[in-house]
Design a protein around this motif. Structure first.
Motif, PDB file in Angstrom:
ATOM      1  N   GLY A  16      -2.726 -12.756   0.383  1.00 25.02           N
ATOM      2  CA  GLY A  16      -4.152 -12.477   0.539  1.00 25.02           C
ATOM      3  C   GLY A  16      -4.543 -11.113   0.001  1.00 25.02           C
ATOM      4  O   GLY A  16      -5.668 -10.922  -0.472  1.00 25.02           O
ATOM      5  N   GLN A  17      -3.620 -10.169   0.042  1.00 25.43           N
ATOM      6  CA  GLN A  17      -3.851  -8.843  -0.536  1.00 25.43           C
ATOM      7  C   GLN A  17      -3.624  -8.830  -2.044  1.00 25.43           C
ATOM      8  O   GLN A  17      -3.772  -7.789  -2.691  1.00 25.43           O
ATOM      9  N   MET A  18      -3.267  -9.970  -2.594  1.00 28.21           N
ATOM     10  CA  MET A  18      -2.984 -10.104  -4.016  1.00 28.21           C
ATOM     11  C   MET A  18      -1.894  -9.137  -4.491  1.00 28.21           C
ATOM     12  O   MET A  18      -1.979  -8.545  -5.569  1.00 28.21           O
ATOM     13  N   CYS A  19      -0.861  -9.019  -3.656  1.00 28.19           N
ATOM     14  CA  CYS A  19       0.329  -8.260  -4.042  1.00 28.19           C
ATOM     15  C   CYS A  19       1.257  -9.209  -4.808  1.00 28.19           C
ATOM     16  O   CYS A  19       2.347  -9.574  -4.344  1.00 28.19           O
ATOM     17  N   VAL A  20       0.787  -9.642  -5.968  1.00 23.96           N
ATOM     18  CA  VAL A  20       1.465 -10.711  -6.699  1.00 23.96           C
ATOM     19  C   VAL A  20       2.405 -10.194  -7.779  1.00 23.96           C
ATOM     20  O   VAL A  20       3.078 -10.977  -8.454  1.00 23.96           O
ATOM     21  N   LYS A  21       2.483  -8.867  -7.941  1.00 24.30           N
ATOM     22  CA  LYS A  21       3.387  -8.285  -8.922  1.00 24.30           C
ATOM     23  C   LYS A  21       4.512  -7.552  -8.204  1.00 24.30           C
ATOM     24  O   LYS A  21       4.299  -6.949  -7.147  1.00 24.30           O
ATOM     25  N   PRO A  22       5.736  -7.568  -8.764  1.00 26.84           N
ATOM     26  CA  PRO A  22       6.843  -6.857  -8.125  1.00 26.84           C
ATOM     27  C   PRO A  22       6.508  -5.387  -7.891  1.00 26.84           C
ATOM     28  O   PRO A  22       5.945  -4.719  -8.763  1.00 26.84           O
ATOM     29  N   GLY A  23       6.841  -4.899  -6.688  1.00 28.90           N
ATOM     30  CA  GLY A  23       6.575  -3.513  -6.330  1.00 28.90           C
ATOM     31  C   GLY A  23       5.309  -3.312  -5.530  1.00 28.90           C
ATOM     32  O   GLY A  23       5.120  -2.252  -4.927  1.00 28.90           O
ATOM     33  N   ALA A  24       4.423  -4.318  -5.514  1.00 27.30           N
ATOM     34  CA  ALA A  24       3.181  -4.204  -4.733  1.00 27.30           C
ATOM     35  C   ALA A  24       3.509  -4.291  -3.240  1.00 27.30           C
ATOM     36  O   ALA A  24       4.354  -5.090  -2.830  1.00 27.30           O
ATOM     37  N   LYS A  71      13.873 -12.399  -7.426  1.00 29.69           N
ATOM     38  CA  LYS A  71      15.200 -12.215  -6.847  1.00 29.69           C
ATOM     39  C   LYS A  71      15.081 -11.375  -5.575  1.00 29.69           C
ATOM     40  O   LYS A  71      14.334 -10.400  -5.526  1.00 29.69           O
ATOM     41  N   PRO A  72      15.847 -11.731  -4.545  1.00 28.34           N
ATOM     42  CA  PRO A  72      15.810 -10.926  -3.322  1.00 28.34           C
ATOM     43  C   PRO A  72      16.521  -9.593  -3.513  1.00 28.34           C
ATOM     44  O   PRO A  72      17.511  -9.511  -4.244  1.00 28.34           O
ATOM     45  N   ILE A  73      15.998  -8.539  -2.893  1.00 27.69           N
ATOM     46  CA  ILE A  73      16.660  -7.240  -2.888  1.00 27.69           C
ATOM     47  C   ILE A  73      17.585  -7.186  -1.678  1.00 27.69           C
ATOM     48  O   ILE A  73      17.175  -7.468  -0.558  1.00 27.69           O
ATOM     49  N   VAL A  74      18.839  -6.818  -1.910  1.00 27.45           N
ATOM     50  CA  VAL A  74      19.779  -6.658  -0.807  1.00 27.45           C
ATOM     51  C   VAL A  74      19.607  -5.240  -0.264  1.00 27.45           C
ATOM     52  O   VAL A  74      19.916  -4.260  -0.936  1.00 27.45           O
ATOM     53  N   SER A  75      19.074  -5.143   0.941  1.00 30.42           N
ATOM     54  CA  SER A  75      18.760  -3.847   1.521  1.00 30.42           C
ATOM     55  C   SER A  75      20.019  -3.110   1.958  1.00 30.42           C
ATOM     56  O   SER A  75      20.922  -3.693   2.561  1.00 30.42           O
ATOM     57  N   GLN A  76      20.050  -1.816   1.668  1.00 33.42           N
ATOM     58  CA  GLN A  76      21.111  -0.946   2.163  1.00 33.42           C
ATOM     59  C   GLN A  76      20.631  -0.152   3.380  1.00 33.42           C
ATOM     60  O   GLN A  76      21.366   0.688   3.893  1.00 33.42           O
ATOM     61  N   ASN A  77      19.404  -0.421   3.799  1.00 31.96           N
ATOM     62  CA  ASN A  77      18.802   0.368   4.863  1.00 31.96           C
ATOM     63  C   ASN A  77      18.259  -0.493   5.998  1.00 31.96           C
ATOM     64  O   ASN A  77      17.277  -0.143   6.643  1.00 31.96           O
ATOM     65  N   ARG A  78      18.888  -1.650   6.189  1.00 28.63           N
ATOM     66  CA  ARG A  78      18.607  -2.521   7.321  1.00 28.63           C
ATOM     67  C   ARG A  78      17.185  -3.086   7.304  1.00 28.63           C
ATOM     68  O   ARG A  78      16.596  -3.360   8.342  1.00 28.63           O
ATOM     69  N   LEU A  79      16.653  -3.275   6.096  1.00 28.31           N
ATOM     70  CA  LEU A  79      15.419  -4.028   5.954  1.00 28.31           C
ATOM     71  C   LEU A  79      15.786  -5.491   5.709  1.00 28.31           C
ATOM     72  O   LEU A  79      16.954  -5.831   5.514  1.00 28.31           O
ATOM     73  N   ASP A 120      12.574   3.964   3.558  1.00 26.86           N
ATOM     74  CA  ASP A 120      13.756   3.130   3.312  1.00 26.86           C
ATOM     75  C   ASP A 120      13.482   2.089   2.233  1.00 26.86           C
ATOM     76  O   ASP A 120      14.366   1.744   1.449  1.00 26.86           O
ATOM     77  N   MET A 121      12.263   1.589   2.179  1.00 26.07           N
ATOM     78  CA  MET A 121      11.894   0.619   1.156  1.00 26.07           C
ATOM     79  C   MET A 121      11.948   1.249  -0.234  1.00 26.07           C
ATOM     80  O   MET A 121      12.398   0.618  -1.208  1.00 26.07           O
ATOM     81  N   GLU A 122      11.528   2.493  -0.338  1.00 29.28           N
ATOM     82  CA  GLU A 122      11.612   3.200  -1.617  1.00 29.28           C
ATOM     83  C   GLU A 122      13.066   3.367  -2.045  1.00 29.28           C
ATOM     84  O   GLU A 122      13.398   3.218  -3.229  1.00 29.28           O
ATOM     85  N   LEU A 123      13.949   3.659  -1.079  1.00 33.36           N
ATOM     86  CA  LEU A 123      15.372   3.807  -1.406  1.00 33.36           C
ATOM     87  C   LEU A 123      15.977   2.483  -1.868  1.00 33.36           C
ATOM     88  O   LEU A 123      16.734   2.437  -2.841  1.00 33.36           O
ATOM     89  N   ASP A 124      15.643   1.392  -1.176  1.00 38.03           N
ATOM     90  CA  ASP A 124      16.203   0.078  -1.525  1.00 38.03           C
ATOM     91  C   ASP A 124      15.724  -0.409  -2.890  1.00 38.03           C
ATOM     92  O   ASP A 124      16.481  -0.998  -3.654  1.00 38.03           O
ATOM     93  N   SER A 125      14.449  -0.195  -3.175  1.00 32.55           N
ATOM     94  CA  SER A 125      13.852  -0.753  -4.391  1.00 32.55           C
ATOM     95  C   SER A 125      13.963   0.173  -5.593  1.00 32.55           C
ATOM     96  O   SER A 125      13.834  -0.265  -6.735  1.00 32.55           O
TER      97      SER A 125
END
Length: 494
Positions: free
Chosen positions: A250-258, A276-284, A392-397
């Motif tokens: 609904g927020q139109m976060c349709v591009k990777p990184g949004a 592709k799923p991101i494998v979190s190193q920070n328990r996300l 943590d999301m910034e670190l994972d991505s």
């Protein structure tokens, strides 16, 4: 003749129905709260009949407000509180037990035993999830183990399991359709997000018969036709997504990184991670964002158990406000928190801590502390939790988040949104339509029935209502964060 999309938004504390037009505008809305059931400390339940009853009543109210009927509705979208678990009789549709809500902690000790057995990594690899009482699998097992005769009936193929979307579909079709979508399936801790199938190893682990499980379908597509008397004729149920994935769409976060954050009962921060799923190193968490056609989009998620519900506690528990809408004025009546920090771990701490035994903490109280200081600290506690996940999301991505799209009830709180922008040192964007959870479900349904042509057409409708920009000094933010980290350390049990 003008047609509409009807969106059903079944949440943790209320059910809503919203009618959207072709421009994505809200034409009518209805909302009813329903009772929360707390049988024991840490247990949270709902009556499935009250879930459906409240949802049916708001459907009737929303469509009557603007004088339309089934002939005027092109399709129905459903979005729902996720992980909440219902088990019912396959023939009669009668629940065998109350719905066990996502907040419920009764299976915490069992989850501990799974971790001690070294199963964390296997479950995470298959499902993208961390072992926690939050998810559906252990709730299903509890019902089968504790409701007399339930396991035998399940093994005989006489019981069905579903998350709330699945329950509503069953009610709308008079028990004829037993189906869910990939987003809700991905939150059960039974669904393999890589193969897109119920995982037989996990079903054996939790001792759950596969016959109980619903068919898993794309998020956008026809699940079935209604047979309820709510409508003059049958309507297609054409879009389904768990509430946070629906809000991301609904927020139109349709591009990777949004990225978006929903400030609801809990807070849920999701980043579109592409195909592709991101494998979190920070328990996300890695989860499925949606499936449209044959294309699956994944997301990285941080889940906060207590967000806006801390304001409900201020209202109902501390009794310092009469309605939730009063909290901003109370908090603004003081210039700061007076050194008070509020860690709102009222049902444990979610990401990135995952401490299910943590409990709420108000730190820094003095003789000069007033209710207003605690109210302001409660709002700041919501923003601090979001900050932890963003970092943590910034670190994972590997991506720096330049803007945060926000929605949900508490996003209307300007004090909270400004503090969030200050903490993150980034723009916070509140859309013109903040009911993005219901809007996302409507968009998914509308795409399935040809109401909208494509995502690009929908994307052009998204508009900013207000932009919050950081105003606080780095020194102020650093000092506040030091105090928060110290308060969290005091709160953690492991």
């Amino acid at each position: 003749m003008e047609k509409f999309i009807l969106s059903l938004d079944q949440g943790t504390t209320s059910s809503r129905a919203i009618v959207f037009d072709h421009e994505g505008n809200i034409r009518s809305t209805a909302q009813h709260e329903f009772p929360q059931i707390f049988p024991k400390p840490g247990w949270v339940e709902h009556d499935p009949h009250q879930i459906w009853g409240s949802q049916a009543s708001v459907i009737a109210e929303a469509i009557s407000q603007i004088g339309i009927n089934g002939h005027d509705i092109a399709g129905i979208g459903i979005t729902n509180q996720r992980e909440t678990t219902i088990v019912w009789d396959a023939e009669t549709g009668e629940p065998v037990y109350n719905a066990i809500v996502w907040q419920d902690r009764r299976t915490s000790e069992y989850c501990d035993s799974l971790r001690e057995a070294g199963l964390d990594e296997m479950i995470r690899e298959k499902t993208g999830l961390i072992i926690d009482a939050y998810f559906s699998a252990t709730k299903i097992k509890w019902i089968l183990d504790h409701v007399p005769g339930a396991r035998k009936r399940a093994e005989e193929g006489k019981l069905r399991f579903g998350t709330v979307d699945c329950w509503l579909i069953s009610c709308l079709t008079r028990n004829k359709v037993h189906a869910t979508d990939v987003t809700n399936a991905s939150r059960t801790m039974l669904f393999n997000i890589h193969t897109l199938e119920w995982d037989k190893d996990l079903l054996r682990l939790f001792d759950i018969p596969e016959s109980m499980l619903p068919e898993v379908k794309p998020s956008s597509g026809v699940f079935g036709e209604t047979t309820t008397t709510l409508f003059a004729h049958s309507l297609p149920i054409a879009g389904v997504a768990g509430d946070q994935q629906a809000a991301l769409f609904g927020q139109m976060c349709v591009k990777p990184g949004a990225v978006k954050n929903t400030y609801g009962t809990g807070c849920f921060l999701l980043m579109n991670s592409g195909d592709k799923p991101i494998v979190s190193q920070n328990r996300l968490l890695s989860t499925i964002a949606w499936k449209i056609g044959d294309k699956v989009t994944y997301a990285l998620e941080g889940s906060i158990f207590v967000g806006g519900s801390v304001v409900q506690w201020l209202r109902d528990g501390l009794c310092c406000i009469h309605s939730s809408s009063e909290v901003e004025a109370l908090a603004e009546s003081v210039p700061d928190t007076g050194g008070v920090y509020f860690v709102p771990a009222l049902t444990g701490l979610g990401a990135p801590y995952w401490d299910q035994y943590a409990r709420g903490l108000i730190d820094g109280i003095s003789r000069g502390t007033k209710a207003a200081h605690i109210a302001r600290a409660a709002l700041e506690g919501i923003a601090f939790q979001v900050y932890d996940i963003v970092k943590d999301m910034e670190l994972d991505s590997g991506l720096a988040i330049s803007e945060l799209k926000v929605d949900g009830g508490a996003s209307r709180n300007n004090l909270l949104m400004q503090f969030q922008s200050d903490l993150l040192a980034t723009e916070v964007l509140r859309p013109r339509i903040t009911e993005t959870t219901a809007l996302g479900a409507a968009y998914l349904a509308g795409l399935a029935v040809g109401y909208w042509d494509d995502i690009a057409q929908i994307d052009s409708q998204w508009q900013v209502e207000r932009k919050f920009e950081p105003m606080a000094s780095p020194e102020f933010v650093s000092k506040k964060l030091d105090g928060w980290k110290d308060a969290v350390r005091r709160c953690l049990t492991r």
